[in-house]
Design a protein around this motif. Structure first.
Motif, mmCIF file in Angstrom:
data_model
loop_
_atom_site.group_PDB
_atom_site.id
_atom_site.type_symbol
_atom_site.label_atom_id
_atom_site.label_comp_id
_atom_site.label_asym_id
_atom_site.label_seq_id
_atom_site.Cartn_x
_atom_site.Cartn_y
_atom_site.Cartn_z
ATOM 1 N N ASN A 1 0.812 -1.212 0.000
ATOM 2 C CA ASN A 1 0.000 0.000 0.000
ATOM 3 C C ASN A 1 0.846 1.263 0.000
ATOM 4 O O ASN A 1 0.456 2.277 -0.580
ATOM 5 C CB ASN A 1 -0.940 0.000 1.208
ATOM 6 C CG ASN A 1 -2.009 -1.060 1.098
ATOM 7 O OD1 ASN A 1 -2.542 -1.305 0.031
ATOM 8 N ND2 ASN A 1 -2.324 -1.721 2.203
ATOM 9 N N ALA A 2 1.997 1.208 0.690
ATOM 10 C CA ALA A 2 2.887 2.365 0.735
ATOM 11 C C ALA A 2 3.861 2.372 -0.437
ATOM 12 O O ALA A 2 4.622 3.331 -0.590
ATOM 13 C CB ALA A 2 3.671 2.370 2.037
ATOM 14 N N ALA A 3 3.820 1.321 -1.265
ATOM 15 C CA ALA A 3 4.718 1.170 -2.417
ATOM 16 C C ALA A 3 6.182 1.230 -1.994
ATOM 17 O O ALA A 3 7.012 1.823 -2.668
ATOM 18 C CB ALA A 3 4.420 2.238 -3.466
ATOM 19 N N MET A 4 6.495 0.599 -0.862
ATOM 20 C CA MET A 4 7.872 0.562 -0.374
ATOM 21 C C MET A 4 8.505 -0.750 -0.833
ATOM 22 O O MET A 4 8.562 -1.733 -0.096
ATOM 23 C CB MET A 4 7.885 0.698 1.149
ATOM 24 C CG MET A 4 7.295 2.007 1.632
ATOM 25 S SD MET A 4 7.274 2.173 3.434
ATOM 26 C CE MET A 4 9.018 2.355 3.782
ATOM 27 N N SER B 1 2.722 -6.101 -7.588
ATOM 28 C CA SER B 1 1.763 -5.469 -8.506
ATOM 29 C C SER B 1 1.563 -4.003 -8.168
ATOM 30 O O SER B 1 1.563 -3.137 -9.052
ATOM 31 C CB SER B 1 0.414 -6.199 -8.455
ATOM 32 O OG SER B 1 0.542 -7.533 -8.883
ATOM 33 N N LYS B 2 1.402 -3.711 -6.872
ATOM 34 C CA LYS B 2 1.150 -2.330 -6.455
ATOM 35 C C LYS B 2 2.400 -1.458 -6.518
ATOM 36 O O LYS B 2 2.311 -0.242 -6.397
ATOM 37 C CB LYS B 2 0.562 -2.304 -5.048
ATOM 38 C CG LYS B 2 -0.881 -2.789 -4.994
ATOM 39 C CD LYS B 2 -1.500 -2.538 -3.638
ATOM 40 C CE LYS B 2 -2.988 -2.891 -3.663
ATOM 41 N NZ LYS B 2 -3.651 -2.613 -2.361
ATOM 42 N N CYS B 3 3.560 -2.105 -6.660
ATOM 43 C CA CYS B 3 4.805 -1.351 -6.830
ATOM 44 C C CYS B 3 5.203 -1.275 -8.308
ATOM 45 O O CYS B 3 6.324 -0.854 -8.640
ATOM 46 C CB CYS B 3 5.936 -1.984 -6.018
ATOM 47 S SG CYS B 3 5.720 -1.806 -4.243
ATOM 48 N N GLY B 4 4.289 -1.723 -9.183
ATOM 49 C CA GLY B 4 4.541 -1.626 -10.616
ATOM 50 C C GLY B 4 5.464 -2.684 -11.164
ATOM 51 O O GLY B 4 5.940 -2.567 -12.302
ATOM 52 N N ARG B 5 5.736 -3.747 -10.385
ATOM 53 C CA ARG B 5 6.651 -4.806 -10.834
ATOM 54 C C ARG B 5 5.825 -6.037 -11.212
ATOM 55 O O ARG B 5 5.854 -7.064 -10.541
ATOM 56 C CB ARG B 5 7.633 -5.145 -9.708
ATOM 57 C CG ARG B 5 8.449 -3.957 -9.229
ATOM 58 C CD ARG B 5 9.539 -3.588 -10.208
ATOM 59 N NE ARG B 5 10.596 -4.575 -10.181
ATOM 60 C CZ ARG B 5 11.665 -4.482 -9.382
ATOM 61 N NH1 ARG B 5 11.789 -3.451 -8.560
ATOM 62 N NH2 ARG B 5 12.597 -5.401 -9.409
ATOM 63 N N GLU C 1 13.228 5.772 -17.057
ATOM 64 C CA GLU C 1 11.940 5.088 -16.969
ATOM 65 C C GLU C 1 11.225 5.587 -15.717
ATOM 66 O O GLU C 1 11.783 5.572 -14.615
ATOM 67 C CB GLU C 1 12.139 3.574 -16.881
ATOM 68 C CG GLU C 1 10.833 2.796 -16.843
ATOM 69 C CD GLU C 1 11.037 1.292 -16.746
ATOM 70 O OE1 GLU C 1 10.031 0.583 -16.480
ATOM 71 O OE2 GLU C 1 12.193 0.835 -16.924
ATOM 72 N N LEU C 2 9.986 6.043 -15.898
ATOM 73 C CA LEU C 2 9.196 6.579 -14.791
ATOM 74 C C LEU C 2 7.960 5.710 -14.592
ATOM 75 O O LEU C 2 7.322 5.314 -15.569
ATOM 76 C CB LEU C 2 8.763 8.025 -15.063
ATOM 77 C CG LEU C 2 9.841 8.997 -15.562
ATOM 78 C CD1 LEU C 2 9.219 10.359 -15.860
ATOM 79 C CD2 LEU C 2 10.949 9.143 -14.519
ATOM 80 N N VAL C 3 7.658 5.429 -13.344
ATOM 81 C CA VAL C 3 6.460 4.648 -13.015
ATOM 82 C C VAL C 3 5.643 5.466 -12.016
ATOM 83 O O VAL C 3 6.129 5.788 -10.937
ATOM 84 C CB VAL C 3 6.805 3.278 -12.420
ATOM 85 C CG1 VAL C 3 5.523 2.496 -12.113
ATOM 86 C CG2 VAL C 3 7.706 2.488 -13.357
ATOM 87 N N VAL C 4 4.412 5.805 -12.401
ATOM 88 C CA VAL C 4 3.537 6.585 -11.523
ATOM 89 C C VAL C 4 2.287 5.754 -11.222
ATOM 90 O O VAL C 4 1.600 5.314 -12.146
ATOM 91 C CB VAL C 4 3.135 7.931 -12.162
ATOM 92 C CG1 VAL C 4 2.173 8.683 -11.230
ATOM 93 C CG2 VAL C 4 4.369 8.776 -12.450
ATOM 94 N N ARG C 5 2.035 5.556 -9.933
ATOM 95 C CA ARG C 5 0.794 4.889 -9.530
ATOM 96 C C ARG C 5 -0.141 5.940 -8.944
ATOM 97 O O ARG C 5 0.149 6.524 -7.896
ATOM 98 C CB ARG C 5 1.076 3.817 -8.471
ATOM 99 C CG ARG C 5 -0.133 2.926 -8.184
ATOM 100 C CD ARG C 5 0.113 2.015 -7.013
ATOM 101 N NE ARG C 5 -0.218 2.658 -5.753
ATOM 102 C CZ ARG C 5 0.059 2.143 -4.547
ATOM 103 N NH1 ARG C 5 0.706 0.993 -4.463
ATOM 104 N NH2 ARG C 5 -0.263 2.775 -3.449
ATOM 105 N N ASP C 6 -1.247 6.207 -9.668
ATOM 106 C CA ASP C 6 -2.220 7.154 -9.122
ATOM 107 C C ASP C 6 -3.356 6.386 -8.467
ATOM 108 O O ASP C 6 -3.249 5.175 -8.225
ATOM 109 C CB ASP C 6 -2.702 8.125 -10.201
ATOM 110 C CG ASP C 6 -3.568 7.470 -11.273
ATOM 111 O OD1 ASP C 6 -3.864 6.256 -11.156
ATOM 112 O OD2 ASP C 6 -3.969 8.172 -12.227
ATOM 113 N N ALA C 7 -4.445 7.059 -8.169
ATOM 114 C CA ALA C 7 -5.540 6.420 -7.441
ATOM 115 C C ALA C 7 -6.230 5.337 -8.264
ATOM 116 O O ALA C 7 -6.946 4.497 -7.703
ATOM 117 C CB ALA C 7 -6.568 7.471 -7.016
#
Length: 899
Positions: free
Chosen positions: A547-550, A581-585, A876-882
């Motif tokens: 959830n914190a994308a750590m 998944s929530k960290c974009g990996r 490379e940029l990864v942005v997770r929005d709502a």
């Protein structure tokens, strides 16, 4: 065969005594006094063995006839015979008639009174003794212990040592050690150990074995082990005690290794190891142990069956339980109440309540355990009404309720969420004096909390004179579930001791309410204090990282899960999939998913949700089809992932197909969540009117998510008319939600209708509604850095603004920083995600992708900036929005500008 042999011996003994009684008068004068005394002595021993009261009195009569009754020797044996045959008053009469009482006379009477539970009478005899020997003291000590008075056993031993009239023997020390073990009196245990050394009894088998048992029961298994290892030839009692000690000291596996080393075993040995394996959750080894016990010729007893039934119940193994049931019926004439209670519990927890009732009806003598098992079975099967009916029947029998019965019935109140009934049971528990017991208090706390009365739950907690870990943990969980995390932490900090469940409760409380960093701090503190985590710990902590994308910390925790042996646990694997998944990996999530040998529904849903969030609609569909092909039946969550994936990828026909499949193939009633996905799917594709028609045909009232999806679609496609309808409904449902107003204001702004923009803002001001502040965060050097719009709090904020201006200058130089209708509005120049981008470019090495998280939907301007920034910086940029992930690379976004 054994029972037939016993009956034969009994008949023979009776014949011998009767023959003695019938022939005694013929040759009295021909027999010597010693010979007759010996015959009567042997007859009295036989009488004790067969516990025959009439024959005991008959022997006494014959002694009177022969004139032998007056000797002290004979009368001492009469006292012993009467005492052991349950005729303590007769024994007392004979004792009082002895003129020349010796020490044996007094000791025999003490033993008789203690054996009959007449402790006060035994004390009187002991006090009147003119002279005592070590047997006198030992009789009092062992008598007190057998009658449940271990404190008095210890006091007698202390008096014996202080009076110096006799020296304790091995039996004395064994008695006092049993009392110390019963009271868990560590200080006295150490002193008794010293006395054993002083009187040089450490070489005595009975003393050393009692000492091993004492230290184990005093929770000092390490000391017990040191004594055990020094014993030259430990007896069977010591081995059995040490098996239990090893289970406490090292765990079930070490206990099993010690069991395998035993030179000799008895039924107690087998029962001990089977019980240990069962209690530690080693179900298969419990069953294997039972099979091996029978194979080696040992006959299981009630304790054996109870342990094996408990193991079978823990994994809902009905087949094994039924096999045991058949075996018990075949080998035993009837089922005792304890085995019966185990069978009732097994059948009830395996959803065979009628079978449980049948077992209950066949038990001859019902006790509180069997009643509680049946009531608990009804609660487990969700039949709370039946549970209360059984409770009423139990009271009518009557059987007196105990603390566990009350706790079980309160559990039924939880299931019904009937606080009035729960309050009545609370009053009943006070009336019968059960409210001080810890299980009742814990059940009351749970009942009130689940019925929504947290204040009453807290009152019960505060009034408890004694609390255990469960009491504290239940309160922590109750406060967490009501959102009062501060109070939960206050109680957590006050706990006198904690176990892994307590830590998990506090950790989950933080994570479930969005305090992810605080939850991870709890995890770190837990590890610092040496608490061994379990699978639930890792599921919660990895979920916090997700959830914190750590990602970095999450990867470390995954490594720790592997180290502690939970890496293959399916629930832990599922949380790892979600974290990646929530960290974009997504690729790492795929690898984890593929490593799961036996995937459950949660595994499939987690993977599909990961694909959906990253906009891989086709892969969501492919995974869904594979899941169906594997025989797994999807649930409503599976369809949310499929419809969401189709929505993020613009797969309108696919979404419509699966929405129809939801109802037709799997007979799942669509929820508002499914309709929201469909509205979002149609709306994003420009089919706003069709989305509105779908809402109008919904079988239930649309919720805020449905109208919000429609409003978002209207903003994308500039449909202000339907947008106003959506906002009107949203206001009725959730007047405090600022996002809806902001969406409409942006829609009016995009269409140039500034008057309506002002109107929306005025309404927001009048209602006191404030826009939710946007924030973005980025992980750098194991720390999470949070930014807000126009942020000024970061210690390097000046450098960040300078770096951002340089990036914007490079972007503008490309000539591509424009959108339809002219240049982008520079009012969004310092949005939080742009500040996070600048900080990431400053702080992270050039080869590392920059991961940014945002709590709101990314705006058009920031989306364009991210695309161009990936081009001018070659990063490379990864942005997770709502809503989803955006992977920016070389000037393109994975969403293909469809979000």
């Amino acid at each position: 065969m054994i029972s037939i042999f016993s009956r034969s011996c009994l008949s023979f003994s009776i014949c011998v005594i009767r023959r003695l009684l019938s022939t005694q008068h013929h040759g009295v004068l021909d027999r010597s006094y010693m010979e007759l005394s010996q015959k009567f002595y042997e007859s009295m021993k036989t009488c004790v063995n067969i516990q025959s009261k009439p024959l005991a009195r008959g022997l006494h009569c014959q002694l009177i006839k022969t004139g032998l009754e007056g000797s002290t020797f004979v009368r001492n044996n009469l006292v012993n015979m009467y005492s052991n045959c349950g005729l303590i008053d007769d024994a007392s009469l004979v004792f009082n008639e002895i003129e020349l009482k010796n020490v044996f006379s007094w000791n025999t009477m003490i033993e008789g009174f203690m054996g009959s539970g007449r402790v006060v009478d035994a004390e009187k005899v002991f006090d009147e003794m003119p002279q005592r020997d070590v047997v006198s003291w030992n009789s009092m000590m062992s008598g007190y212990f057998r009658n449940g008075l271990p404190e008095k056993s210890i006091m007698v031993f202390i008096s014996m040592v202080r009076w110096f009239d006799c020296v304790p023997d091995a039996y004395s020390l064994s008695c006092v050690m049993k009392a110390c073990a019963c009271l868990k009196n560590v200080n006295l245990a150490v002193q008794v150990h010293g006395l054993a050394q002083k009187f040089e009894f450490l070489g005595d088998d009975s003393v050393e074995s009692s000492m091993v048992d004492m230290y184990i029961k005093c929770d000092m298994p390490d000391v017990a082990e040191s004594i055990f290892l020094k014993m030259g030839n430990p007896n069977l009692f010591s081995w059995n005690s040490m098996i239990y000690g090893y289970s406490k000291l090292y765990g079930a596996q070490s206990a099993l290794k010690l069991f395998d080393q035993m030179p000799k075993r008895d039924v107690v040995s087998w029962n001990m190891i089977i019980s240990i394996l069962s209690k530690h959750g080693n179900v298969m080894k419990t069953l294997d142990g039972f099979i091996e016990m029978c194979r080696q010729g040992f006959r299981p007893n009630s304790m054996t069956y109870a342990s094996v039934l408990s193991a079978s119940t823990s994994i809902y193994e009905l087949a094994w339980g039924a096999h045991l049931h058949a075996r018990i019926i075949r080998l035993q004439h009837n089922i005792d109440v304890y085995v019966g209670s185990g069978l009732i519990d097994l059948y009830a927890k395996c959803a065979r309540f009628e079978k449980a009732r049948q077992v209950f009806n066949k038990i001859k003598d019902h006790n509180i355990v069997s009643w509680t098992s049946l009531i608990g079975g009804a609660v487990h099967c969700g039949n709370e009404v039946e549970a209360f009916s059984l409770f009423k029947q139990m009271k009518e029998v009557p059987v007196v309720s105990d603390q566990f019965t009350i706790a079980t019935v309160l559990g039924a109140c939880c299931g019904l969420k009937d606080i009035k009934l729960g309050t009545q049971i609370h009053a009943y528990s006070i009336r019968i004096g059960m409210d001080p017991f810890i299980p009742v208090g814990n059940a009351l706390i749970t009942m009130y909390a689940k019925c929504g009365d947290i204040q009453s739950a807290n009152n019960v907690f505060e009034l408890m004179s004694h609390r255990d870990i469960i009491s504290w943990t239940t309160m922590i969980t109750s406060f967490s579930q009501t959102g009062n995390i501060e109070k939960a932490r206050e109680y957590f900090d006050k706990m006198p001791e904690r176990n892994v469940v307590s830590w998990n409760s506090m950790l989950a409380g933080y994570v479930n309410h969005g305090f992810w960093e605080d939850g991870l701090k709890v995890y770190v503190l837990m590890r610092q204090q040496g608490v061994k985590p379990d699978c639930i710990t890792f599921v919660s902590s990895i979920g916090a990282c997700a959830n914190a994308a750590m990602l970095k910390l999450g990867t470390q925790i995954v490594s720790q899960a592997e180290k502690f042996g939970f890496g293959s646990d399916v629930s832990v694997k599922n949380s790892i999939i979600t974290m990646y998944s929530k960290c974009g990996r997504v690729k790492d999530a795929e690898k984890t998913f593929d490593l799961i040998i036996t995937k459950n529904l949660i595994s499939w849903n987690a993977m599909m949700a990961g694909y959906a969030q990253s906009g891989h609609g086709n892969q969501v569909i492919d995974t869904f089809e594979k899941m169906i092909g594997s025989g797994m039946i999807p649930d409503h969550i599976s369809y949310v992932s499929v419809l969401s994936g189709c929505g993020h990828s613009g797969l309108v026909s696919g979404g419509q197909h699966y929405f129809d499949m939801l109802v037709k193939d799997h007979e799942i009633v669509p929820t508002c969540e499914h309709f929201a996905c469909m509205v979002d799917l149609l709306g994003r594709a420009g089919l706003v009117e069709k989305a509105k028609d779908l809402i109008d045909k919904m079988p239930m009232e649309p919720n805020a998510a449905v109208w919000g999806a429609l409003l978002g679609a209207c903003r994308i496609h500039g449909n202000s008319a339907i947008a106003e309808t959506a906002l009107k409904n949203l206001v009725e449902l959730d007047a405090e939600d600022s996002g809806s107003y902001v969406l409409l204001a942006n829609l009016y702004s995009d269409s140039g209708n500034l008057e309506n923009v002002s109107n929306v803002r005025r309404v927001m001001k009048d209602k006191g509604i404030r826009k939710n502040p946007g924030c973005s965060w980025i992980e750098v050097d194991n720390r999470v850095h949070v930014f807000t719009v126009d942020d000024t709090n970061h210690p390097r904020i000046k450098d960040i603004y300078h770096a951002l201006r340089e990036i914007i200058r490079k972007i503008e130089d490309t000539g591509m920083y424009v959108k339809e209708g002219g240049f982008v509005n520079k009012g969004s120049a310092y949005h939080s995600e742009k500040l996070a981008l600048a900080f990431g470019l400053m702080s992270l090495p050039a080869w590392m992708p920059i991961h940014i998280m945002k709590n709101l939907r990314i705006c058009d301007d920031c989306h364009l900036v991210m695309k161009l920034a990936s081009r001018v910086t070659s990063r490379e940029l990864v942005v997770r929005d709502a809503n989803r992930f955006h992977h920016f690379k070389e000037g393109c976004c994975s969403c293909r500008d469809y979000w």
